[in-house]
Design an enzyme around this catalytic site. Structure first.
Site, PDB file in Angstrom:
ATOM      1  N   GLY A  42     -39.677  11.198 -51.199  1.00 50.31           N
ATOM      2  CA  GLY A  42     -39.207  10.580 -49.950  1.00 50.31           C
ATOM      3  C   GLY A  42     -39.944   9.261 -49.775  1.00 50.31           C
ATOM      4  N   VAL A  77     -48.177  -4.954 -58.789  1.00 51.24           N
ATOM      5  CA  VAL A  77     -47.598  -6.064 -59.560  1.00 51.24           C
ATOM      6  C   VAL A  77     -48.593  -7.224 -59.634  1.00 51.24           C
ATOM      7  CG1 VAL A  77     -45.750  -7.804 -59.573  1.00 51.24           C
ATOM      8  CG2 VAL A  77     -45.214  -5.409 -59.056  1.00 51.24           C
ATOM      9  N   ARG A  78     -49.145  -7.592 -58.500  1.00 51.53           N
ATOM     10  CA  ARG A  78     -49.993  -8.799 -58.504  1.00 51.53           C
ATOM     11  C   ARG A  78     -51.342  -8.548 -59.179  1.00 51.53           C
ATOM     12  NH1 ARG A  78     -47.981 -12.060 -53.141  1.00 51.53           N
ATOM     13  NH2 ARG A  78     -45.937 -12.489 -54.063  1.00 51.53           N
ATOM     14  N   ARG A  93     -35.363  11.879 -55.781  1.00 49.93           N
ATOM     15  CA  ARG A  93     -36.011  13.116 -56.254  1.00 49.93           C
ATOM     16  C   ARG A  93     -35.193  13.551 -57.457  1.00 49.93           C
ATOM     17  NH1 ARG A  93     -38.909  14.431 -51.267  1.00 49.93           N
ATOM     18  NH2 ARG A  93     -37.631  13.932 -49.476  1.00 49.93           N
ATOM     19  N   GLY A 126     -45.374  11.570 -53.482  1.00 51.96           N
ATOM     20  CA  GLY A 126     -46.049  12.745 -52.928  1.00 51.96           C
ATOM     21  C   GLY A 126     -46.265  13.814 -53.983  1.00 51.96           C
ATOM     22  N   ASP A 127     -46.404  15.064 -53.538  1.00 49.65           N
ATOM     23  CA  ASP A 127     -46.801  16.107 -54.493  1.00 49.65           C
ATOM     24  C   ASP A 127     -45.754  16.373 -55.574  1.00 49.65           C
ATOM     25  OD1 ASP A 127     -45.159  17.285 -52.643  1.00 49.65           O
ATOM     26  OD2 ASP A 127     -46.344  19.123 -52.431  1.00 49.65           O
ATOM     27  N   GLY A 128     -44.479  16.301 -55.224  1.00 53.02           N
ATOM     28  CA  GLY A 128     -43.416  16.512 -56.224  1.00 53.02           C
ATOM     29  C   GLY A 128     -43.506  15.437 -57.311  1.00 53.02           C
ATOM     30  N   THR A 188     -46.719   9.275 -48.966  1.00 56.34           N
ATOM     31  CA  THR A 188     -45.886  10.263 -48.275  1.00 56.34           C
ATOM     32  C   THR A 188     -46.257  10.290 -46.802  1.00 56.34           C
ATOM     33  OG1 THR A 188     -45.543  12.645 -47.918  1.00 56.34           O
ATOM     34  CG2 THR A 188     -47.486  12.052 -49.160  1.00 56.34           C
ATOM     35  N   ASP A 207     -46.120  12.795 -45.043  1.00 54.16           N
ATOM     36  CA  ASP A 207     -46.575  14.148 -44.684  1.00 54.16           C
ATOM     37  C   ASP A 207     -48.094  14.343 -44.753  1.00 54.16           C
ATOM     38  OD1 ASP A 207     -43.994  14.857 -44.255  1.00 54.16           O
ATOM     39  OD2 ASP A 207     -43.752  16.046 -46.078  1.00 54.16           O
ATOM     40  N   ASP A 226     -49.820  15.478 -47.127  1.00 53.19           N
ATOM     41  CA  ASP A 226     -50.084  16.830 -47.637  1.00 53.19           C
ATOM     42  C   ASP A 226     -50.667  16.807 -49.045  1.00 53.19           C
ATOM     43  OD1 ASP A 226     -47.795  15.831 -48.737  1.00 53.19           O
ATOM     44  OD2 ASP A 226     -46.669  17.691 -48.641  1.00 53.19           O
ATOM     45  N   ARG A 228     -42.172  19.377 -43.824  1.00 56.35           N
ATOM     46  CA  ARG A 228     -41.564  20.615 -44.339  1.00 56.35           C
ATOM     47  C   ARG A 228     -42.636  21.660 -44.611  1.00 56.35           C
ATOM     48  NH1 ARG A 228     -37.159  18.817 -48.205  1.00 56.35           N
ATOM     49  NH2 ARG A 228     -38.949  17.803 -49.147  1.00 56.35           N
ATOM     50  N   GLY A 287     -50.582  14.351 -25.750  1.00 57.75           N
ATOM     51  CA  GLY A 287     -50.928  15.377 -24.759  1.00 57.75           C
ATOM     52  C   GLY A 287     -49.976  16.550 -24.749  1.00 57.75           C
ATOM     53  N   ARG A 294     -34.931  21.229 -23.136  1.00 58.93           N
ATOM     54  CA  ARG A 294     -34.169  20.323 -23.990  1.00 58.93           C
ATOM     55  C   ARG A 294     -34.853  20.189 -25.345  1.00 58.93           C
ATOM     56  NH1 ARG A 294     -31.398  20.891 -20.227  1.00 58.93           N
ATOM     57  NH2 ARG A 294     -30.057  19.414 -19.122  1.00 58.93           N
ATOM     58  N   ARG A 343     -39.500   7.944 -41.001  1.00 60.96           N
ATOM     59  CA  ARG A 343     -39.736   7.449 -42.367  1.00 60.96           C
ATOM     60  C   ARG A 343     -39.570   5.938 -42.480  1.00 60.96           C
ATOM     61  NH1 ARG A 343     -37.800  11.769 -46.136  1.00 60.96           N
ATOM     62  NH2 ARG A 343     -36.461  10.269 -47.133  1.00 60.96           N
TER      63      ARG A 343
HETATM   64  O1  F6P Z   1     -41.053  12.747 -47.477  1.00 60.98           O
HETATM   65  C1  F6P Z   1     -41.405  13.831 -46.748  1.00 60.98           C
HETATM   66  C2  F6P Z   1     -40.279  14.244 -45.867  1.00 60.98           C
HETATM   67  O2  F6P Z   1     -39.978  13.243 -44.928  1.00 60.98           O
HETATM   68  C3  F6P Z   1     -40.546  15.574 -45.185  1.00 60.98           C
HETATM   69  O3  F6P Z   1     -41.335  15.455 -44.031  1.00 60.98           O
HETATM   70  C4  F6P Z   1     -39.154  16.058 -44.936  1.00 60.98           C
HETATM   71  O4  F6P Z   1     -39.115  17.443 -44.864  1.00 60.98           O
HETATM   72  C5  F6P Z   1     -38.401  15.577 -46.138  1.00 60.98           C
HETATM   73  O5  F6P Z   1     -39.103  14.473 -46.628  1.00 60.98           O
HETATM   74  C6  F6P Z   1     -36.968  15.217 -45.886  1.00 60.98           C
HETATM   75  O6  F6P Z   1     -36.397  14.837 -47.099  1.00 60.98           O
HETATM   76  P1  F6P Z   1     -34.943  14.228 -47.232  1.00 60.98           P
HETATM   77  O7  F6P Z   1     -34.989  12.827 -46.684  1.00 60.98           O
HETATM   78  O8  F6P Z   1     -34.682  14.251 -48.685  1.00 60.98           O
HETATM   79  O9  F6P Z   1     -34.042  15.085 -46.434  1.00 60.98           O
END
Ligand code: F6P
Length: 327
Positions: free
Chosen positions: A15, A28-29, A76, A106-108, A130, A132, A134, A176, A190, A251, A260
């Site tokens: 992502g 690059v630079r 991805r 990120g981790d993937g 990322t 997240d 994470d 996620r 808060g 709500r 993002r």
């Molecule tokens: O990149 C991380 C993230 O934004 C997560 O927080 C979220 O669950 C996921 O990507 C959403 O991915 P996509 O944009 O592929 O639906």
């Protein structure tokens, strides 16, 4: 003795996150400064497989430091997790003479880099990008600060309207598998309750806390929930609350992908620039399969396998602070 790198590739994967452009610019630079050839790889590992690879110049990254998204685009790639896909990717890199890789993601993305570098002789350096946060081995990941500030701005606005109508709002933020955006934005706005995947959500406790606040006529209540909470996102939580507290005027607001996008904050631009610079330096020093992170404001290297395995720990103290401050 590690082979000297001469041509490096850079890609953004998974992502997107605000600040990725600043990291690409730095890679690059810095590469060009050291006399390396730098190649941009489009759409992460997909572009590696499809040979969508082009030589970048200093001007290729002009006027991007302030832009969200990524000029290299993100994807991805499923095929990269197949041996065939990685073989094609390797042959494409070789055809350009690329002998070092910087993976921003990120981790993937790091899992992909690990598989690749275990099979082929191309050193990979990871830069944590990322929203997240994470990933272990860095106090910050590129994009988190921007995303959390976007969430804070949105939740502040929600609080205004919640206050005007004495409403209970369930706000869903991204994450996620990780609750950092929820935790940080929740404390900063808060929020009365914060629900995250890392801790068990006690619905009874949530209902009790809302009931008790209602009794005290504390009418504005914000519940911030990470999309990956075990009860599901905001809609699921709202369903339960409506059943149990039918009189509460409830709500739901789902912030979604606005988190993002947007221009990266100063912090994200700064860490992206530092990490991009150090990623190239590390390749030149002969490092491989490590992530460059920042810990206590200093450069830190973490083996890619640890960066993806050992998640950051949610602070128990922070969770306690939430309870005390929202009373
Ligand atoms: O990149 C991380 C993230 O934004 C997560 O927080 C979220 O669950 C996921 O990507 C959403 O991915 P996509 O944009 O592929 O639906």
């Amino acid at each position: 003795m590690a082979k000297k790198v001469t041509k490096i590739g850079v890609l953004t994967s998974g992502g997107d996150s605000p600040g990725m452009n600043a990291a690409v610019r730095a890679v690059v630079r810095t590469g060009i400064y050291h006399g390396l050839e730098v190649y941009g790889i489009m759409r992460g590992y997909s572009g590696m497989i499809e040979n969508d690879i082009f030589k970048m110049e200093s001007r290729s990254v002009a006027n991007i430091i302030q832009r969200g998204g990524t000029v290299l685009k993100c994807a991805r790639s499923k095929s990269f997790f197949e041996p065939e896909g990685r073989k094609t990717a390797y042959e494409n890199l070789k055809s350009h003479g690329i002998d070092g890789l910087v993976v921003i993601g990120g981790d993937g993305s790091f899992r992909g880099a690990l598989k690749f570098s275990n099979e082929y002789d191309i050193p990979c350096i990871g830069i944590p990008g990322t929203i997240d946060k994470d990933i272990a081995g860095s106090d910050f990941t590129i994009g988190f600060d921007t995303a959390v500030n976007t969430a804070v701005e949105a939740i502040d606005k929600i609080r205004d309207t919640a206050d005007a109508h004495d409403r209970l709002f369930i706000v869903e933020v991204m994450g996620r598998d990780a609750g950092y955006i929820a935790l940080h934005s929740g404390i900063a706005t808060g929020a009365e309750n914060i629900l995250i995947p890392e801790t068990k959500t006690d619905i009874e406790e949530l209902i009790n806390s809302l009931t008790e606040k209602e009794k005290r006529r504390k009418l504005v209540n914000l519940v911030v929930v990470a999309e990956g909470d075990e009860f599901g996102g905001a809609n699921e939580i709202a369903k339960i609350i409506k059943e149990r507290l039918p009189n509460a005027d409830t709500r739901v607001a789902i912030l979604g992908h606005i988190q993002r996008g947007g221009s990266p904050t100063c912090l994200d631009r700064l860490i992206a620039s530092r990490m991009g610079y150090h990623a190239v330096e590390s390749l030149m020093e002969g490092r491989h399969n490590v992530m460059v992170g920042i810990v206590n404001n200093k450069l830190a290297y973490t083996p890619l396998n640890l960066a993806v395995k050992a998640k950051q720990k949610i602070s128990k103290e922070w969770m306690k602070i939430v309870k005390i401050l929202a009373s």
